[in-house]
Design a protein around this motif. Structure first.
Motif, PDB file in Angstrom:
ATOM      1  N   TYR A  24       0.844  -1.188   0.000  1.00  0.00           N
ATOM      2  CA  TYR A  24       0.000   0.000   0.000  1.00  0.00           C
ATOM      3  C   TYR A  24       0.882   1.241   0.000  1.00  0.00           C
ATOM      4  O   TYR A  24       2.091   1.163   0.241  1.00  0.00           O
ATOM      5  N   MET A  25       0.274   2.369  -0.317  1.00  0.00           N
ATOM      6  CA  MET A  25       0.993   3.632  -0.403  1.00  0.00           C
ATOM      7  C   MET A  25       0.227   4.721   0.324  1.00  0.00           C
ATOM      8  O   MET A  25      -1.009   4.750   0.282  1.00  0.00           O
ATOM      9  N   ARG A  26       0.973   5.589   0.949  1.00  0.00           N
ATOM     10  CA  ARG A  26       0.388   6.792   1.556  1.00  0.00           C
ATOM     11  C   ARG A  26       0.448   7.893   0.505  1.00  0.00           C
ATOM     12  O   ARG A  26       1.483   8.134  -0.107  1.00  0.00           O
ATOM     13  N   LEU A  55      -3.593  -4.198   6.215  1.00  0.00           N
ATOM     14  CA  LEU A  55      -4.904  -3.623   5.948  1.00  0.00           C
ATOM     15  C   LEU A  55      -5.280  -2.603   7.022  1.00  0.00           C
ATOM     16  O   LEU A  55      -5.796  -1.527   6.718  1.00  0.00           O
ATOM     17  N   MET A  56      -4.983  -2.908   8.271  1.00  0.00           N
ATOM     18  CA  MET A  56      -5.274  -1.965   9.358  1.00  0.00           C
ATOM     19  C   MET A  56      -4.397  -0.711   9.241  1.00  0.00           C
ATOM     20  O   MET A  56      -4.859   0.403   9.493  1.00  0.00           O
ATOM     21  N   ALA A  57      -3.133  -0.899   8.840  1.00  0.00           N
ATOM     22  CA  ALA A  57      -2.243   0.254   8.663  1.00  0.00           C
ATOM     23  C   ALA A  57      -2.755   1.160   7.549  1.00  0.00           C
ATOM     24  O   ALA A  57      -2.723   2.393   7.677  1.00  0.00           O
ATOM     25  N   ALA A  58      -3.247   0.584   6.461  1.00  0.00           N
ATOM     26  CA  ALA A  58      -3.819   1.379   5.372  1.00  0.00           C
ATOM     27  C   ALA A  58      -5.068   2.116   5.849  1.00  0.00           C
ATOM     28  O   ALA A  58      -5.261   3.300   5.540  1.00  0.00           O
ATOM     29  N   ASN A  59      -5.903   1.430   6.624  1.00  0.00           N
ATOM     30  CA  ASN A  59      -7.083   2.085   7.204  1.00  0.00           C
ATOM     31  C   ASN A  59      -6.679   3.232   8.116  1.00  0.00           C
ATOM     32  O   ASN A  59      -7.325   4.289   8.116  1.00  0.00           O
ATOM     33  N   ILE A  70      -3.592   0.958  -2.965  1.00  0.00           N
ATOM     34  CA  ILE A  70      -3.204  -0.443  -2.795  1.00  0.00           C
ATOM     35  C   ILE A  70      -2.536  -0.853  -4.104  1.00  0.00           C
ATOM     36  O   ILE A  70      -3.027  -0.522  -5.186  1.00  0.00           O
ATOM     37  N   TYR A  71      -1.414  -1.565  -3.999  1.00  0.00           N
ATOM     38  CA  TYR A  71      -0.810  -2.055  -5.237  1.00  0.00           C
ATOM     39  C   TYR A  71      -0.650  -3.565  -5.186  1.00  0.00           C
ATOM     40  O   TYR A  71      -0.564  -4.169  -4.120  1.00  0.00           O
ATOM     41  N   ASP A  93     -12.571   4.460  -2.166  1.00  0.00           N
ATOM     42  CA  ASP A  93     -11.755   5.667  -2.014  1.00  0.00           C
ATOM     43  C   ASP A  93     -10.260   5.380  -2.126  1.00  0.00           C
ATOM     44  O   ASP A  93      -9.450   6.288  -1.985  1.00  0.00           O
ATOM     45  N   TRP A  94      -9.910   4.120  -2.314  1.00  0.00           N
ATOM     46  CA  TRP A  94      -8.506   3.745  -2.436  1.00  0.00           C
ATOM     47  C   TRP A  94      -8.163   3.488  -3.893  1.00  0.00           C
ATOM     48  O   TRP A  94      -8.837   2.738  -4.592  1.00  0.00           O
ATOM     49  N   LEU A  95      -7.101   4.116  -4.343  1.00  0.00           N
ATOM     50  CA  LEU A  95      -6.600   3.923  -5.693  1.00  0.00           C
ATOM     51  C   LEU A  95      -6.008   2.517  -5.801  1.00  0.00           C
ATOM     52  O   LEU A  95      -5.342   2.047  -4.874  1.00  0.00           O
ATOM     53  N   GLN A  96      -6.245   1.856  -6.911  1.00  0.00           N
ATOM     54  CA  GLN A  96      -5.720   0.515  -7.158  1.00  0.00           C
ATOM     55  C   GLN A  96      -4.598   0.624  -8.192  1.00  0.00           C
ATOM     56  O   GLN A  96      -4.830   1.085  -9.311  1.00  0.00           O
ATOM     57  N   VAL A  97      -3.403   0.202  -7.819  1.00  0.00           N
ATOM     58  CA  VAL A  97      -2.232   0.288  -8.694  1.00  0.00           C
ATOM     59  C   VAL A  97      -1.805  -1.132  -9.060  1.00  0.00           C
ATOM     60  O   VAL A  97      -1.715  -2.000  -8.196  1.00  0.00           O
ATOM     61  N   ILE A  98      -1.565  -1.340 -10.349  1.00  0.00           N
ATOM     62  CA  ILE A  98      -1.183  -2.667 -10.838  1.00  0.00           C
ATOM     63  C   ILE A  98       0.168  -2.568 -11.542  1.00  0.00           C
ATOM     64  O   ILE A  98       0.368  -1.716 -12.402  1.00  0.00           O
TER      65      ILE A  98
END
Length: 129
Positions: A24-26, A55-59, A70-71, A93-98
């Motif tokens: 994940y990314m901030r 997942l909790m850290a991203a939240n 999230i990547y 609300d979270w961008l998805q990066v592939i």
């Protein structure tokens, strides 16, 4: 995103291949502020799952007012959301990066908003620095 951040995503994908990687990314003001590699607890070439702590850290980032991305990687397929990716996109609300390694000499990194099954690409600008 800086060139170093882009390279960190590609390097993570290469280390985990043939399995998918994830993390994940901030985000701050529409830019990647920091990249956090995570463990793909599925350990699979066909899917990924962030562990509970990641997942909790991203939240927590979202709760603190940061944007979240999230990547994950596609070791053998293009950098576009699969039907599985679309079905599992539970955070609109979270961008998805592939990150795609389909062509190992020319990895691709693309970003998408996935909301209610609809996919919209978000352009990525890679900057030196």
């Amino acid at each position: 995103m800086t060139r170093a951040q882009w390279q960190a995503l590609v390097d993570h994908a290469r280390r985990e291949a043939p399995n998918e990687c994830c993390g994940y990314m901030r985000l701050l003001d529409g830019r990647v502020d920091e990249v956090f590699p995570a463990e793909n607890i599925r350990r699979s070439p066909y899917g990924y799952e962030l562990g509970f702590e990641a997942l909790m850290a991203a939240n927590d980032l979202e709760d603190a007012g940061y944007g979240v991305a999230i990547y994950h990687s596609h070791p053998r397929s293009p950098a576009q959301p699969s039907q599985t990716d679309i079905n599992l996109a539970n955070y609109p609300d979270w961008l998805q990066v592939i990150v795609s390694l389909a062509d190992p000499d020319r990895p691709q990194v693309r970003a998408f908003w996935i909301v209610d099954g609809q996919v919209r690409e978000e352009p990525i600008e890679v900057e030196d620095g």
